[in-house]
Design an enzyme around this catalytic site. Structure first.
Site, PDB file in Angstrom:
ATOM      1  CG  HIS A  65       6.719   2.707   9.590  1.00 22.14           C
ATOM      2  ND1 HIS A  65       6.822   1.754  10.572  1.00 22.14           N
ATOM      3  CD2 HIS A  65       5.831   2.218   8.695  1.00 22.14           C
ATOM      4  CE1 HIS A  65       6.030   0.726  10.281  1.00 22.14           C
ATOM      5  NE2 HIS A  65       5.403   0.983   9.145  1.00 22.14           N
ATOM      6  CD  GLU A  88       8.308   1.458   6.579  1.00 23.02           C
ATOM      7  OE1 GLU A  88       7.434   1.213   5.729  1.00 23.02           O
ATOM      8  OE2 GLU A  88       8.770   0.593   7.360  1.00 23.02           O
ATOM      9  CG  ASN A  89      11.236   4.047   0.783  1.00 20.59           C
ATOM     10  OD1 ASN A  89      11.659   2.926   0.977  1.00 20.59           O
ATOM     11  ND2 ASN A  89      10.290   4.326  -0.098  1.00 20.59           N
ATOM     12  CG  HIS A 140       1.050   2.471   8.765  1.00 24.20           C
ATOM     13  ND1 HIS A 140       0.558   1.395   9.472  1.00 24.20           N
ATOM     14  CD2 HIS A 140       2.216   2.052   8.222  1.00 24.20           C
ATOM     15  CE1 HIS A 140       1.405   0.380   9.363  1.00 24.20           C
ATOM     16  NE2 HIS A 140       2.414   0.756   8.608  1.00 24.20           N
ATOM     17  CD  GLU A 141       3.550   3.482   5.108  1.00 24.59           C
ATOM     18  OE1 GLU A 141       4.692   3.186   5.540  1.00 24.59           O
ATOM     19  OE2 GLU A 141       2.658   2.625   4.913  1.00 24.59           O
ATOM     20  CD  GLU A 194       4.979  -2.587   8.970  1.00 25.60           C
ATOM     21  OE1 GLU A 194       4.057  -1.759   9.101  1.00 25.60           O
ATOM     22  OE2 GLU A 194       5.934  -2.413   8.186  1.00 25.60           O
ATOM     23  N   GLY A 211       0.833  -1.197   0.000  1.00 26.27           N
ATOM     24  CA  GLY A 211       0.000   0.000   0.000  1.00 26.27           C
ATOM     25  C   GLY A 211       0.868   1.248   0.000  1.00 26.27           C
ATOM     26  CB  ALA A 212       2.237   3.425   1.709  1.00 24.32           C
TER      27      ALA A 212
HETATM   28  N1  BES Z   1       6.503  -1.270   5.693  1.00 23.10           N
HETATM   29  C1  BES Z   1       5.265  -1.430   5.036  1.00 23.10           C
HETATM   30  C2  BES Z   1       5.399  -1.702   3.566  1.00 23.10           C
HETATM   31  C3  BES Z   1       5.721  -3.120   3.208  1.00 23.10           C
HETATM   32  C4  BES Z   1       4.747  -4.088   3.260  1.00 23.10           C
HETATM   33  C5  BES Z   1       6.973  -3.478   2.785  1.00 23.10           C
HETATM   34  C6  BES Z   1       5.040  -5.388   2.927  1.00 23.10           C
HETATM   35  C7  BES Z   1       7.274  -4.758   2.449  1.00 23.10           C
HETATM   36  C8  BES Z   1       6.302  -5.729   2.515  1.00 23.10           C
HETATM   37  C9  BES Z   1       4.400  -0.190   5.189  1.00 23.10           C
HETATM   38  O1  BES Z   1       4.689   0.581   6.297  1.00 23.10           O
HETATM   39  C10 BES Z   1       3.000  -0.673   5.393  1.00 23.10           C
HETATM   40  O2  BES Z   1       2.745  -1.241   6.404  1.00 23.10           O
HETATM   41  N2  BES Z   1       2.134  -0.479   4.422  1.00 23.10           N
HETATM   42  C11 BES Z   1       0.782  -0.983   4.480  1.00 23.10           C
HETATM   43  C12 BES Z   1      -0.204   0.113   4.598  1.00 23.10           C
HETATM   44  C13 BES Z   1      -0.502   0.436   6.018  1.00 23.10           C
HETATM   45  C14 BES Z   1      -1.401   1.621   6.146  1.00 23.10           C
HETATM   46  C15 BES Z   1      -1.119  -0.721   6.755  1.00 23.10           C
HETATM   47  C16 BES Z   1       0.533  -1.757   3.237  1.00 23.10           C
HETATM   48  O3  BES Z   1       1.384  -1.711   2.355  1.00 23.10           O
HETATM   49  O4  BES Z   1      -0.478  -2.421   3.138  1.00 23.10           O
HETATM   50 ZN    ZN Z   2       4.086  -0.192   8.090  1.00 19.24          ZN
END
Ligand code: BES
Ligand code: ZN
Length: 873
Positions: A311, A274-275, A307-308, A330, A271-272
């Site tokens: 992080h 957090e770089n 959320h991001e 997470e 979804g996103a």
């Molecule tokens: N760190 C994750 C992105 C990620 C997810 C990287 C899976 C590698 C594998 C990011 O912070 C994240 O949690 N994104 C969520 C959205 C969030 C609002 C729950 C996502 O990608 O679903």
């Molecule tokens: Zn996350």
């Protein structure tokens, strides 16, 4: 050399301190070249340097190690790229001198189309197809872009330089210090970063517009969008500025970097991401269009941004020591995103929606094939699968449980000191517990170990006996069997009123509580309602005896209970029913108590439970299906009539979201009036995309509505819907349509839809949204999955999206024969990245099968259903 193979972690004799990284992407040839100079601290005698690298080729003669002090250049006597372990082993003829040295490597790679590592994403500009170059490194794909110590604990500073076409925007974690244009190319160099982990390094190169703002302490925030769409970035920008200011207060540490960029990427697996200083998003999670985005889309943007940005502190500044502690990142970011969203948009009552997190956590953790929050990780390939509802949702839920046990203020103070203590460093789960224990004086470590080190959770049974309440815990499993686990459960209860409360820690299997005094002298009624797990703050389920359950039903009907408690009672009852520990009759009777429900979260759960019940009834007692549908339709009438199809002036965000879900449910259950209205409004929309008859909040309902009547001989509306898909350039609209198409009941249409998902018209990031298949299409979908498996595995197999194909198509089945067939099919096709999901999905099929059987054996179900269906409310 052999000693380095098959190891979960890199050896520790060389520690990276600083990377000087230069990358030159070629967007038309989809290749890149790069070089890296790593300042290394050699801390033990060794002839080897071992680091990560994958899918890269090294430039011949480009590898060397320079010892600064001695000014000596050593070339490795042997270079080994070990594919299986994704490591690069450099062997030198002599032992390397202790102290700082510099490792130089030149390399080349492909800008791949797998949405990980250094990859290409495509977009259109002035009608022309273009590529952009993007990185996605978490969890372990920085190694696909440059050779590095690709573990979260190996923090170093990064000095990045990019060579890119001069007309493009080139972004990285830090602000630009210099840009030198040389004809068609420019060299962009960025400030050196503070120490950070490799998985947070990022680069984006493409054409973008942006909007910009500034926080009160001068952090420059930008949202980058497709050219011409900068307006759609404004909402996220507003959220980002507000959130940064809030977190600065909450964590008592300012944001660590001088700027924050957020970018919408057209092809994005998660979804996103957090770089540090350069957060990347799916378009649907960042862009908000006033005209065409729904309230739910708006909320999604806010929570993802929150959320991001969480992080940036929790994850980026303080980083987990190893992936076993991923949940710290997470789970915490998920929890705190509610805090931020609540503070920015109090009218959304977002904490009531937190229950969606806990219920999904409970759902997955009710499987025998679940895993503990702290999970052992032995190989990089296993990391992807732990980005699941256990790390995110159970993680967030146990944090909420702990916060409510310790109190908000104590919790925040301890967190701030944890962040301060581990800033620019790494931490483990027990480090957080230690900080909270120190700040609160409570035995946090002991309490929390029972929640993070073992899988599962308890169901607390409660009954009244001789003026006493008797509590008993046992592990809840959706299969109906009992596990061995035992927990320290923070039990809370209310009796007859929210003012009459009692809290205690249930540390043993059972406990008795004398309720005489607090029953008789306050509410006076021995028959007062008793609600455990007040506000659903605890991660457990509650099973009431029949007497207590009926008091609660009465309390719901009499509107004595809060929305969160109403949600919890329903959700627990549903789970117990699925586990065959409670009859469907009693679940349906309870559902009947919600006929005047008006709260979004509760209603939304009631709807999703009704979908699941209808599916089981379709398998177990198909002759009752029509009556069940009639009952559900009548159950939703109250809200449906109140909300109507038209948005009301000044209505709440939650009502706007509820309208869409209610109408969708009425459409799915085939309510004729709803289907007619859906069709009427859909056709008005086809004539004029800006018609006020189909605002974004009800579009999904209209799409699902028209798809209910589509069949092979009546396909016009389906084709029109595809046309809308093709014509829109808003991802949220595309996603909405994809999510509606397979709700059709005609298997031939379903097959067409599924094949459409694999076509070039659907980005590979979006195909999974089309897998919401009606029960009539279940078998078609399974045959299709087998048919296309090779292609699917090839296209999605490198990432985590493939697990969605498996779970979406396998889990809806409900017979033991099918479970066996599925198991046999995958026996030769499973692989580490889908193994866990596959087992979980097959377990669900077993659970459904049991449930079907239990429903079939239920006496008086037919009478109860008929009675409920024909009752006039
Ligand atoms: N760190 C994750 C992105 C990620 C997810 C990287 C899976 C590698 C594998 C990011 O912070 C994240 O949690 N994104 C969520 C959205 C969030 C609002 C729950 C996502 O990608 O679903
Ligand atoms: Zn996350």
């Amino acid at each position: 050399m052999e000693q380095f193979k098959g190891q979960p972690r890199l050896p520790k004799f060389a520690v990276p301190k600083r990377y000087d990284l230069r990358l030159k992407p070629d967007l038309s040839a989809c290749k890149f070249a790069g070089s890296v100079a790593v300042d290394l601290d050699i801390v033990a005698d060794t002839k080897y340097i071992v680091l990560n690298a994958a899918d890269l080729s090294l430039v011949t003669g480009s590898v060397s190690f320079t010892n600064r002090g001695f000014s000596k250049v050593l070339e490795p006597s042997k270079i080994d790229l070990v594919e299986a372990d994704e490591i690069l082993v450099l062997e030198f003829a002599e032992t390397l001198p202790i102290g700082i040295g510099v490792l130089h490597i030149g390399f080349e790679g492909t800008l791949n189309d797998k949405m990980k590592g250094f990859y290409r994403s495509t977009y259109e500009h002035n009608g022309e197809k273009k590529n952009m170059a993007v990185t996605q490194f978490e969890p372990a794909d920085a190694r696909r872009c440059f050779p590095c110590w690709d573990e979260p604990a190996c923090k170093a500073t990064f000095k990045i330089t990019l060579d890119v076409p001069s007309e493009l925007v080139a972004l990285s974690n830090m602000p630009i210090v210099e840009e030198k244009v040389d004809g068609h190319l420019k060299t962009v160099s960025y400030q050196e970063s503070p120490v950070m982990s490799t998985y947070l390094v990022a680069v984006v190169v493409g054409l973008f517009d942006y909007v910009e703002d500034c926080t009160s302490d001068g952090v420059k925030v930008r949202v980058y969008c497709q050219v011409g769409k900068a307006n759609q970035g404004k909402f996220a920008l507003h959220v980002a500025v507000g959130t940064l200011e809030l977190y600065k207060e909450y964590f008592a540490v300012p944001y660590a970097l001088p700027k924050l960029d957020m970018v919408a990427i057209p092809d994005f697996a998660a979804g996103a991401m957090e770089n540090y200083g350069l957060v990347t998003y799916r378009e649907t999670a960042l862009l908000y269009d006033d005209q065409h985005s729904a309230a739910a889309n708006k909320q999604r943007v806010a929570t993802v941004v929150a959320h991001e940005l969480a992080h940036q502190w929790f994850g980026n500044l303080v980083t987990m020591e190893w992936w076993t502690h991923l949940w710290l990142n997470e789970g915490f970011a998920t929890w705190v995103s509610y805090l931020a969203t609540d503070s920015l948009f109090p009218e959304w009552k977002i904490w009531t929606q937190f229950l969606d997190e806990s219920t999904e956590g409970l759902r997955l953790d009710g499987l025998a094939e679940s895993h503990p929050i702290e999970v052992e990780v032995n190989h990089a390939g296993e990391i992807d699968e732990i980005f699941d509802a256990i790390s995110y949702r159970k993680g967030a839920s146990v944090i909420r449980m702990l916060q409510s046990y310790l109190g908000a203020e104590s919790f925040q103070r301890s967190l701030a000191s944890y962040i301060k203590k581990y800033a620019y460093s790494n931490a483990k789960t027990e480090d957080l517990w230690a900080a909270l224990e120190e700040g609160s004086g409570e035995p946090v470590n002991k309490l929390m170990n029972s929640w993070t080190k073992q899988k599962g959770y308890p169901v607390v049974s409660v009954k009244v006996k001789d003026q006493k309440l008797v509590f008993e815990q046992s592990q809840f499993l959706s299969s109906g069997s009992h596990g061995e686990g035992q927990w320290i459960v923070p039990v809370t209860l209310c009796c007859g009123s929210y003012d009459v409360r009692k809290n205690f820690l249930l540390q043993t299997i059972s406990e008795t509580l004398d309720i005489k005094e607090f029953l008789s002298d306050r509410s006076g009624a021995a028959s007062a309602w008793i609600k455990l797990n007040v506000d659903q703050a605890g991660f457990y389920r509650v099973k009431y005896d029949e007497d207590l359950a009926s008091r609660l039903r009465y309390a719901i009907e009499s509107k004595y209970l809060s929305a969160t408690d109403r949600f919890g009672i329903l959700d627990d009852s549903f789970a117990l029913c699925m586990a065959c520990q409670q009859s469907l009759t009693s679940l349906l009777t309870l559902m009947g108590a919600y006929r005047e429900e008006h709260e979004y979260t509760v209603m939304s759960n009631l709807i999703s439970i009704s979908y699941k019940v209808a599916r089981i009834v379709a398998d177990a007692t198909p002759e009752l299906l029509d009556d069940i549908k009639r009952f559900f339709i009548s159950l939703f009438q109250y809200s449906a009539e109140k909300l109507g199809w038209e948005p009301k002036q000044g209505e709440s965000h939650l009502d706007a979201m509820l309208r869409g879900e209610i109408l969708t449910a009425l459409a799915v259950f085939g309510d004729d009036l709803t289907l007619n209205e859906a069709s009427r409004r859909f056709h008005a929309f086809l004539d004029d995309r800006n018609t006020s008859l189909l605002p974004p909040d009800i579009r999904k309902a209209a799409y699902v509505g028209v798809m209910q009547r589509v069949s092979t001989s009546n396909r016009l509306d389906y084709e029109s819907l595809l046309r809308v898909y093709r014509e829109t350039d808003l991802s949220q609209e595309k996603t909405r349509i994809l999510g509606s198409l397979a709700s059709c009941s005609d298997p031939n249409i379903i097959l067409e839809v599924l094949n459409f998902l694999l076509s070039s018209e659907v980005r590979s990031q979006d195909a999974v949204f089309g897998l919401a298949v009606s029960i009539e299409g279940r078998e078609t979908a399974w045959t299709w999955l087998k048919d296309k498996w090779e292609y699917i595995a090839k296209t999605w197999g490198a990432g985590f999206l493939i697990t969605r194909f498996v779970s979406a198509i396998v889990s809806p089945f409900a017979s033991l024969e099918k479970a066996k067939e599925i198991e046999e099919y995958f026996a030769s096709r499973s692989k580490p990245s889908i193994a866990r999901t596959l087992k979980q999905s097959i377990e669900r099929v077993h659970i459904n099968a049991n449930w079907v059987q239990s429903v079939q054996n239920e006496k008086h179900l037919a009478d109860a259903v008929k009675d409920l269906a024909h009752r006039k409310y």
